[in-house]
Scaffold this motif. Structure first.
Motif, short mmCIF file in Angstrom:
data_model
loop_
_atom_site.label_atom_id
_atom_site.label_comp_id
_atom_site.label_asym_id
_atom_site.label_seq_id
_atom_site.Cartn_x
_atom_site.Cartn_y
_atom_site.Cartn_z
N VAL A 22 0.83 -1.20 0.00
CA VAL A 22 0.00 0.00 0.00
C VAL A 22 0.87 1.26 0.00
O VAL A 22 0.61 2.21 -0.77
N TYR A 23 1.91 1.27 0.85
CA TYR A 23 2.69 2.50 1.03
C TYR A 23 3.64 2.76 -0.16
O TYR A 23 3.63 3.84 -0.74
N TYR A 24 4.44 1.74 -0.51
CA TYR A 24 5.39 1.92 -1.61
C TYR A 24 4.74 1.63 -2.97
O TYR A 24 5.07 2.27 -3.97
N GLY A 25 3.82 0.67 -3.00
CA GLY A 25 3.21 0.28 -4.28
C GLY A 25 2.32 1.37 -4.85
O GLY A 25 2.19 1.48 -6.08
N SER A 26 1.72 2.18 -3.99
CA SER A 26 0.82 3.23 -4.51
C SER A 26 1.59 4.27 -5.33
O SER A 26 1.00 4.95 -6.17
N GLY A 27 2.92 4.35 -5.10
CA GLY A 27 3.72 5.31 -5.86
C GLY A 27 3.76 5.01 -7.35
O GLY A 27 4.03 5.91 -8.17
N GLN A 28 3.49 3.77 -7.74
CA GLN A 28 3.48 3.41 -9.16
C GLN A 28 2.22 3.91 -9.87
O GLN A 28 2.14 3.85 -11.09
N PHE A 29 1.24 4.33 -9.10
CA PHE A 29 -0.03 4.77 -9.70
C PHE A 29 -0.33 6.23 -9.34
O PHE A 29 -1.47 6.60 -9.07
N VAL A 30 0.73 7.04 -9.32
CA VAL A 30 0.56 8.43 -8.90
C VAL A 30 -0.41 9.17 -9.81
O VAL A 30 -1.31 9.89 -9.34
N SER A 31 -0.25 8.99 -11.13
CA SER A 31 -1.10 9.75 -12.07
C SER A 31 -2.56 9.35 -11.89
O SER A 31 -3.45 10.23 -11.87
N GLU A 32 -2.83 8.04 -11.75
CA GLU A 32 -4.22 7.60 -11.57
C GLU A 32 -4.79 8.10 -10.24
O GLU A 32 -5.94 8.57 -10.19
N LEU A 33 -3.98 8.01 -9.18
CA LEU A 33 -4.46 8.45 -7.87
C LEU A 33 -4.69 9.96 -7.83
O LEU A 33 -5.63 10.44 -7.19
N ARG A 34 -3.83 10.71 -8.55
CA ARG A 34 -4.04 12.16 -8.63
C ARG A 34 -5.30 12.48 -9.41
O ARG A 34 -6.04 13.41 -9.07
N ALA A 35 -5.55 11.72 -10.47
CA ALA A 35 -6.76 11.95 -11.27
C ALA A 35 -8.02 11.71 -10.44
O ALA A 35 -9.04 12.38 -10.64
#
Length: 248
Positions: free
Chosen positions: A78-91
């Motif tokens: 959750v903590y490190y893996g979410s960094g791979q989806f920054v653009s989607e999470l920002r959207a």
């Protein structure tokens, strides 16, 4: 003048404000995770018992994953893996949350305890005597009333001892969140060990605090269990012989 050597444990005791802050953060993470996990676990348990494969199969997969993998791996995902989806999470407007270690730790703890609690509840629901459900049907109870008045109260009485172990396990598992920079009880102890080089004093003090709170949780659950099952215990005077009538 030579400085006097502090007595054993003095440095750890002097840092009690930091230990207090760490203990409060540990209790906060535990309380929020237990409350939200408990609310979510009840529908998840019924979804797991559904006969529809499109409902029970995803639920089974979720419970299988979170019960079958280490909590520390889940925290890293959750903590490190979410960094791979920054653009989607920002959207989606979620990056504000996922970049915070507190939110990632809390989300992981909730998902983890929901899986365990749902499994405990599933087993307890299946252990409810079928005759009691049939009796509820016979008197014309709706399915909702059967669940709220017969199945869930009985299931909680059956599953409460196992659930108390889960709550204590979750409380102790919060020590892993210090790995992602949160200053919980373990995080405070690790920081003080690195500053003072007094390993035993700080870690033993942290262990004593964990031990005291764990047994307090067990004590509270024991009281709740006694209250819920009070009608099942045999009264001390039930087997006592009836007093003989006194002769005039």
């Amino acid at each position: 003048m030579e400085e006097q050597e502090p007595f054993w444990g003095q440095r750890a005791l002097e840092a009690w404000p930091e230990y207090l802050d760490g203990t409060l953060l540990t209790l906060e993470l535990t309380a929020i995770s237990v409350f939200i996990g408990l609310v979510i676990a009840m529908p998840v348990a019924f979804m797991r018992l559904s006969k529809n494969p499109f409902i029970w199969m995803p639920t089974y997969g979720y419970m299988f994953f979170f019960r079958g993998t280490p909590l520390i791996v889940q925290i890293f995902l959750v903590y490190y893996g979410s960094g791979q989806f920054v653009s989607e999470l920002r959207a989606w407007g979620l990056w504000t949350y996922f970049r915070e270690p507190y939110f990632c730790a809390l989300l992981t703890l909730i998902l983890n305890t929901t899986a365990y609690t749902a499994e405990i509840l599933r087993g307890a629901i299946q252990a409810v005597p079928y005759g009691e459900i049939e009796a509820a049907k016979a008197v014309g109870m709706s399915r909702w009333k059967q669940i709220t008045r017969i199945i869930l109260p009985k299931a909680w009485r059956i599953g409460l001892p196992a659930y108390s172990n889960e709550v204590v396990f979750l409380f102790q598992s919060t020590s892993l969140v210090s790995i992602i920079t949160l200053m919980d009880l373990t995080g405070v102890a690790r920081k003080l060990v690195s500053q003072t080089y007094r390993t035993y004093e700080n870690l033993i003090l942290a262990a004593v605090i964990y031990l005291a709170i764990s047994y307090f949780i067990f004590f509270v659950f024991k009281i709740v269990e006694r209250r819920l099952t009070g009608h099942l215990r045999q009264r001390p005077d039930a087997e006592a012989p009836a007093p003989k009538p006194q002769r005039a």
